[in-house]
Design a protein around this motif. Structure first.
Motif, PDB file in Angstrom:
ATOM      1  N   UNK A   1      25.777  41.188  34.484  1.00 52.31           N
ATOM      2  CA  UNK A   1      26.095  42.270  34.484  1.00 52.31           C
ATOM      3  C   UNK A   1      26.967  42.455  35.956  1.00 52.31           C
ATOM      4  N   UNK A   2      26.373  41.832  36.929  1.00 56.23           N
ATOM      5  CA  UNK A   2      27.249  41.795  38.321  1.00 56.23           C
ATOM      6  C   UNK A   2      28.611  41.294  38.056  1.00 56.23           C
ATOM      7  N   UNK A   3      28.602  40.147  37.282  1.00 58.38           N
ATOM      8  CA  UNK A   3      30.059  39.582  37.257  1.00 58.38           C
ATOM      9  C   UNK A   3      30.816  40.480  36.409  1.00 58.38           C
ATOM     10  N   UNK A   4      30.340  40.964  35.266  1.00 57.95           N
ATOM     11  CA  UNK A   4      31.022  41.986  34.437  1.00 57.95           C
ATOM     12  C   UNK A   4      31.612  43.138  35.516  1.00 57.95           C
ATOM     13  N   UNK A   5      30.688  43.728  36.057  1.00 59.96           N
ATOM     14  CA  UNK A   5      31.093  44.778  36.912  1.00 59.96           C
ATOM     15  C   UNK A   5      32.274  44.467  37.932  1.00 59.96           C
ATOM     16  N   UNK A   6      32.189  43.322  38.572  1.00 58.59           N
ATOM     17  CA  UNK A   6      33.144  42.727  39.630  1.00 58.59           C
ATOM     18  C   UNK A   6      34.365  42.370  39.000  1.00 58.59           C
ATOM     19  N   UNK A   7      34.411  41.689  37.798  1.00 54.40           N
ATOM     20  CA  UNK A   7      35.699  41.173  37.258  1.00 54.40           C
ATOM     21  C   UNK A   7      36.309  42.599  36.657  1.00 54.40           C
ATOM     22  N   UNK A   8      35.852  43.387  36.023  1.00 54.16           N
ATOM     23  CA  UNK A   8      36.368  44.711  35.314  1.00 54.16           C
ATOM     24  C   UNK A   8      36.855  45.549  36.334  1.00 54.16           C
ATOM     25  N   UNK A   9      36.131  45.630  37.261  1.00 57.08           N
ATOM     26  CA  UNK A   9      36.659  46.695  38.562  1.00 57.08           C
ATOM     27  C   UNK A   9      37.815  45.816  39.084  1.00 57.08           C
ATOM     28  N   UNK A  10      37.878  44.520  39.184  1.00 58.70           N
ATOM     29  CA  UNK A  10      39.343  44.058  39.937  1.00 58.70           C
ATOM     30  C   UNK A  10      40.441  43.925  38.799  1.00 58.70           C
ATOM     31  N   UNK A  11      40.116  43.637  37.583  1.00 53.62           N
ATOM     32  CA  UNK A  11      40.994  43.893  36.657  1.00 53.62           C
ATOM     33  C   UNK A  11      41.585  45.316  36.541  1.00 53.62           C
ATOM     34  N   UNK A  12      40.630  46.198  36.430  1.00 48.37           N
ATOM     35  CA  UNK A  12      41.156  47.677  36.628  1.00 48.37           C
ATOM     36  C   UNK A  12      42.050  48.157  37.619  1.00 48.37           C
ATOM     37  N   UNK A  13      41.737  47.738  38.916  1.00 48.12           N
ATOM     38  CA  UNK A  13      42.398  47.880  40.226  1.00 48.12           C
ATOM     39  C   UNK A  13      43.748  47.588  40.211  1.00 48.12           C
ATOM     40  N   UNK A  14      44.044  46.198  39.480  1.00 50.77           N
ATOM     41  CA  UNK A  14      45.224  45.509  39.391  1.00 50.77           C
ATOM     42  C   UNK A  14      46.089  46.019  38.170  1.00 50.77           C
ATOM     43  N   UNK A  15      45.467  46.767  37.356  1.00 49.67           N
ATOM     44  CA  UNK A  15      46.169  47.190  36.154  1.00 49.67           C
ATOM     45  C   UNK A  15      46.381  46.332  35.248  1.00 49.67           C
ATOM     46  N   UNK A  16      45.542  45.155  34.828  1.00 49.72           N
ATOM     47  CA  UNK A  16      45.260  44.530  33.857  1.00 49.72           C
ATOM     48  C   UNK A  16      44.052  44.567  32.896  1.00 49.72           C
TER      49      UNK A  16
END
Length: 133
Positions: free
Chosen positions: A40-55
């Protein structure tokens, strides 16, 4: 696109289980140690970074949101595979650790609620929105 969100969740779950298994081996425990939490921690970090980059488009986010609603049943199902009866019957340490986590969580709630500046209150709901609710 929803499938990509589910795929992100599945990939993080597999990676978390791998990390939990490796941690269990490193600690000498024949069990997965915190795999779902790491996932869950990995999912939150990865999706947050992808969302911030617009991917990470909105449709992909719907796949993650769907499974986030299923989070508690998934955790319960995964926890049921652990040898809880063996841990409790082998001594009081499992009960003491659980109670310590419960007390620490209860003590930290007021502390964590004070972090940050107070926010502005939400605007009042108008009559049209009241009827929809």
């Amino acid at each position: 696109m929803v499938l990509y969100g589910v795929a992100a969740l599945a990939a993080s779950l597999l990676a978390g289980k791998l990390v939990g298994d490796l941690l269990g081996v490193a600690l000498g425990v024949e069990s997965n140690v915190g795999g779902v939490g790491f996932a869950m921690i990995m999912l939150i970090i990865v999706t947050d970074r992808l969302r911030k980059k617009g991917h990470f488009p909105e449709a992909s986010e719907q796949g993650v949101l769907f499974w986030s609603a299923m989070y508690i049943p998934i955790v319960v199902a995964m926890a049921s595979t652990q040898n809880v009866a063996g841990a409790v019957s082998s001594g009081p340490m499992a009960i003491i650790a659980g109670l310590a986590a419960l007390v620490a969580g209860a003590v930290l709630v007021p502390v964590l609620s004070r972090i940050g500046a107070p926010a502005e209150p939400l605007p009042p709901v108008d009559e049209e929105e009241k009827q929809v609710v």
